[in-house]
Scaffold this motif. Sequence first.
Motif, mmCIF file in Angstrom:
data_model
loop_
_atom_site.group_PDB
_atom_site.id
_atom_site.type_symbol
_atom_site.label_atom_id
_atom_site.label_comp_id
_atom_site.label_asym_id
_atom_site.label_seq_id
_atom_site.Cartn_x
_atom_site.Cartn_y
_atom_site.Cartn_z
ATOM 1 N N ALA A 57 0.905 -1.165 -0.245
ATOM 2 C CA ALA A 57 -0.156 0.184 0.040
ATOM 3 C C ALA A 57 0.823 0.899 0.216
ATOM 4 C CB ALA A 57 -0.956 -0.150 1.631
ATOM 5 N N VAL A 58 0.210 1.905 -0.741
ATOM 6 C CA VAL A 58 0.762 3.748 -0.759
ATOM 7 C C VAL A 58 0.185 4.794 0.481
ATOM 8 C CG1 VAL A 58 1.695 5.463 -1.630
ATOM 9 C CG2 VAL A 58 1.427 3.103 -2.934
ATOM 10 N N PRO A 59 0.329 5.230 1.468
ATOM 11 C CA PRO A 59 0.285 5.878 2.177
ATOM 12 C C PRO A 59 0.106 7.206 1.376
ATOM 13 C CG PRO A 59 1.197 4.584 3.661
ATOM 14 C CD PRO A 59 1.527 4.141 1.937
ATOM 15 N N ASP A 60 -0.560 8.669 2.426
ATOM 16 C CA ASP A 60 -0.545 9.970 1.577
ATOM 17 C C ASP A 60 1.032 10.233 1.402
ATOM 18 O OD1 ASP A 60 -3.268 9.882 1.234
ATOM 19 O OD2 ASP A 60 -3.360 10.155 2.885
ATOM 20 N N ASP A 61 1.495 9.972 2.340
ATOM 21 C CA ASP A 61 3.020 10.342 2.126
ATOM 22 C C ASP A 61 4.412 10.306 1.340
ATOM 23 O OD1 ASP A 61 3.849 8.019 3.949
ATOM 24 O OD2 ASP A 61 4.099 9.201 5.652
ATOM 25 N N GLY A 62 3.920 8.697 0.451
ATOM 26 C CA GLY A 62 4.541 8.233 -0.327
ATOM 27 C C GLY A 62 4.959 7.392 -0.014
ATOM 28 N N ARG A 63 5.245 6.639 0.909
ATOM 29 C CA ARG A 63 6.382 5.921 1.520
ATOM 30 C C ARG A 63 5.862 4.391 1.229
ATOM 31 N NH1 ARG A 63 4.860 4.586 6.639
ATOM 32 N NH2 ARG A 63 3.073 5.748 6.873
ATOM 33 N N VAL A 64 5.956 3.008 1.844
ATOM 34 C CA VAL A 64 4.928 2.373 0.880
ATOM 35 C C VAL A 64 5.248 1.239 1.959
ATOM 36 C CG1 VAL A 64 5.175 0.100 -1.095
ATOM 37 C CG2 VAL A 64 6.262 2.508 -1.678
ATOM 38 N N LEU A 65 3.928 0.482 1.937
ATOM 39 C CA LEU A 65 4.300 -0.665 3.487
ATOM 40 C C LEU A 65 3.989 -1.978 2.491
ATOM 41 C CD1 LEU A 65 1.111 1.196 5.418
ATOM 42 C CD2 LEU A 65 3.274 1.440 6.132
ATOM 43 N N ALA A 66 4.374 -2.849 3.574
ATOM 44 C CA ALA A 66 3.825 -4.013 2.611
ATOM 45 C C ALA A 66 4.150 -5.331 4.183
ATOM 46 C CB ALA A 66 5.240 -4.979 2.211
ATOM 47 N N VAL A 77 10.072 -3.128 0.623
ATOM 48 C CA VAL A 77 10.224 -2.132 -0.168
ATOM 49 C C VAL A 77 9.994 -0.687 1.154
ATOM 50 C CG1 VAL A 77 8.250 -2.654 -1.710
ATOM 51 C CG2 VAL A 77 7.454 -2.701 0.475
ATOM 52 N N ALA A 78 10.574 -1.182 2.772
ATOM 53 C CA ALA A 78 10.132 -0.351 3.333
ATOM 54 C C ALA A 78 11.370 1.441 2.925
ATOM 55 C CB ALA A 78 10.983 -0.528 4.565
ATOM 56 N N ALA A 79 11.757 1.338 2.318
ATOM 57 C CA ALA A 79 12.896 2.335 1.925
ATOM 58 C C ALA A 79 11.985 3.378 0.469
ATOM 59 C CB ALA A 79 14.379 1.974 1.883
ATOM 60 N N TRP A 80 11.024 2.934 0.188
ATOM 61 C CA TRP A 80 10.799 3.165 -0.480
ATOM 62 C C TRP A 80 10.502 4.855 -0.397
ATOM 63 C CZ3 TRP A 80 8.677 -0.869 -4.859
ATOM 64 C CH2 TRP A 80 9.624 -1.464 -5.285
ATOM 65 N N ARG A 81 10.311 5.954 -1.151
ATOM 66 C CA ARG A 81 9.529 6.871 -0.917
ATOM 67 C C ARG A 81 9.336 7.735 -2.155
ATOM 68 N NH1 ARG A 81 10.151 5.148 3.265
ATOM 69 N NH2 ARG A 81 10.994 5.904 4.953
ATOM 70 N N LEU A 96 5.478 3.165 -8.601
ATOM 71 C CA LEU A 96 5.872 3.997 -9.968
ATOM 72 C C LEU A 96 6.073 5.438 -9.037
ATOM 73 C CD1 LEU A 96 5.323 5.225 -12.621
ATOM 74 C CD2 LEU A 96 3.350 5.246 -12.223
ATOM 75 N N ARG A 97 7.237 5.879 -8.719
ATOM 76 C CA ARG A 97 7.461 7.000 -8.666
ATOM 77 C C ARG A 97 6.544 8.566 -9.199
ATOM 78 N NH1 ARG A 97 13.941 6.116 -6.588
ATOM 79 N NH2 ARG A 97 13.937 5.937 -4.552
ATOM 80 N N SER A 98 6.612 9.821 -8.248
ATOM 81 C CA SER A 98 6.174 10.547 -8.648
ATOM 82 C C SER A 98 6.728 11.123 -10.134
ATOM 83 C CB SER A 98 6.155 11.271 -7.788
ATOM 84 O OG SER A 98 7.085 11.674 -6.758
ATOM 85 N N ASP A 99 7.736 11.122 -9.923
ATOM 86 C CA ASP A 99 8.962 11.157 -11.083
ATOM 87 C C ASP A 99 9.066 10.021 -12.346
ATOM 88 O OD1 ASP A 99 10.854 9.031 -10.562
ATOM 89 O OD2 ASP A 99 12.407 10.335 -9.991
ATOM 90 N N GLY A 100 8.141 9.375 -12.277
ATOM 91 C CA GLY A 100 7.946 8.349 -13.097
ATOM 92 C C GLY A 100 8.939 7.458 -13.074
ATOM 93 N N THR A 101 10.143 7.394 -12.732
ATOM 94 C CA THR A 101 10.577 6.472 -12.500
ATOM 95 C C THR A 101 10.121 4.979 -12.174
ATOM 96 O OG1 THR A 101 11.617 6.889 -10.554
ATOM 97 C CG2 THR A 101 12.453 7.394 -11.981
ATOM 98 N N VAL A 102 10.510 3.367 -11.679
ATOM 99 C CA VAL A 102 10.202 2.838 -11.571
ATOM 100 C C VAL A 102 10.751 1.811 -10.883
ATOM 101 C CG1 VAL A 102 8.887 0.300 -12.175
ATOM 102 C CG2 VAL A 102 7.891 2.219 -13.507
ATOM 103 N N LEU A 103 10.170 1.079 -9.612
ATOM 104 C CA LEU A 103 11.357 0.662 -8.571
ATOM 105 C C LEU A 103 10.947 -1.155 -8.338
ATOM 106 C CD1 LEU A 103 10.945 3.079 -5.536
ATOM 107 C CD2 LEU A 103 12.976 2.051 -6.875
ATOM 108 N N ALA A 104 11.910 -1.507 -8.260
ATOM 109 C CA ALA A 104 11.167 -3.065 -8.039
ATOM 110 C C ALA A 104 11.745 -3.483 -7.270
ATOM 111 C CB ALA A 104 11.498 -4.340 -10.066
ATOM 112 N N SER A 105 11.111 -5.074 -6.362
ATOM 113 C CA SER A 105 11.679 -5.498 -5.066
ATOM 114 C C SER A 105 11.082 -7.185 -5.573
ATOM 115 C CB SER A 105 10.962 -4.992 -3.600
ATOM 116 O OG SER A 105 11.939 -5.924 -3.028
#
Length: 122
Positions: A57-66, A77-81, A96-105
């Motif tokens: 999940a993505v909380p409103d602050d842009g972190r990621v919970l799993a 995914v704890a370090a994703w912002r 998917l980050r707000s700058d358009g880049t993609v992360l994977a784990s």
Amino acid sequence: MAEWRDLRSVAAGHLHTVGLTRDGRVIATGDRMVGGHDVSAWRDVAAVSAGSQHTVAVPDDGRVLAAGDNSSGQCDVAAWRGVVAVAAGSTHTLGLRSDGTVLASGSASGGRCNVTGWRLSW
């Protein structure tokens, strides 16, 4: 079940189902053995996705919970912002980050985490 009302979105995993309420809470049902629904404390969530046996999940602050099965690193995914959207696969997770880049784990088997250099064009 009264809590399954006023939903913003739903997601189906292999053994569990999650819902995102209009007030940003995450609810879940299904096989408790997989742990993908240990989400009752999650609040202020903007987006949610269910994988085979994990939930992100993505909380409103842009972190990621799993929560759930992390046997392939799919919950690392704890370090994703700065994330605005997530997708949970069977053994991997994408963000998917707000700058358009993609992360994977998670499991890179078959190239499923080969997203370095991907950029979404708005």
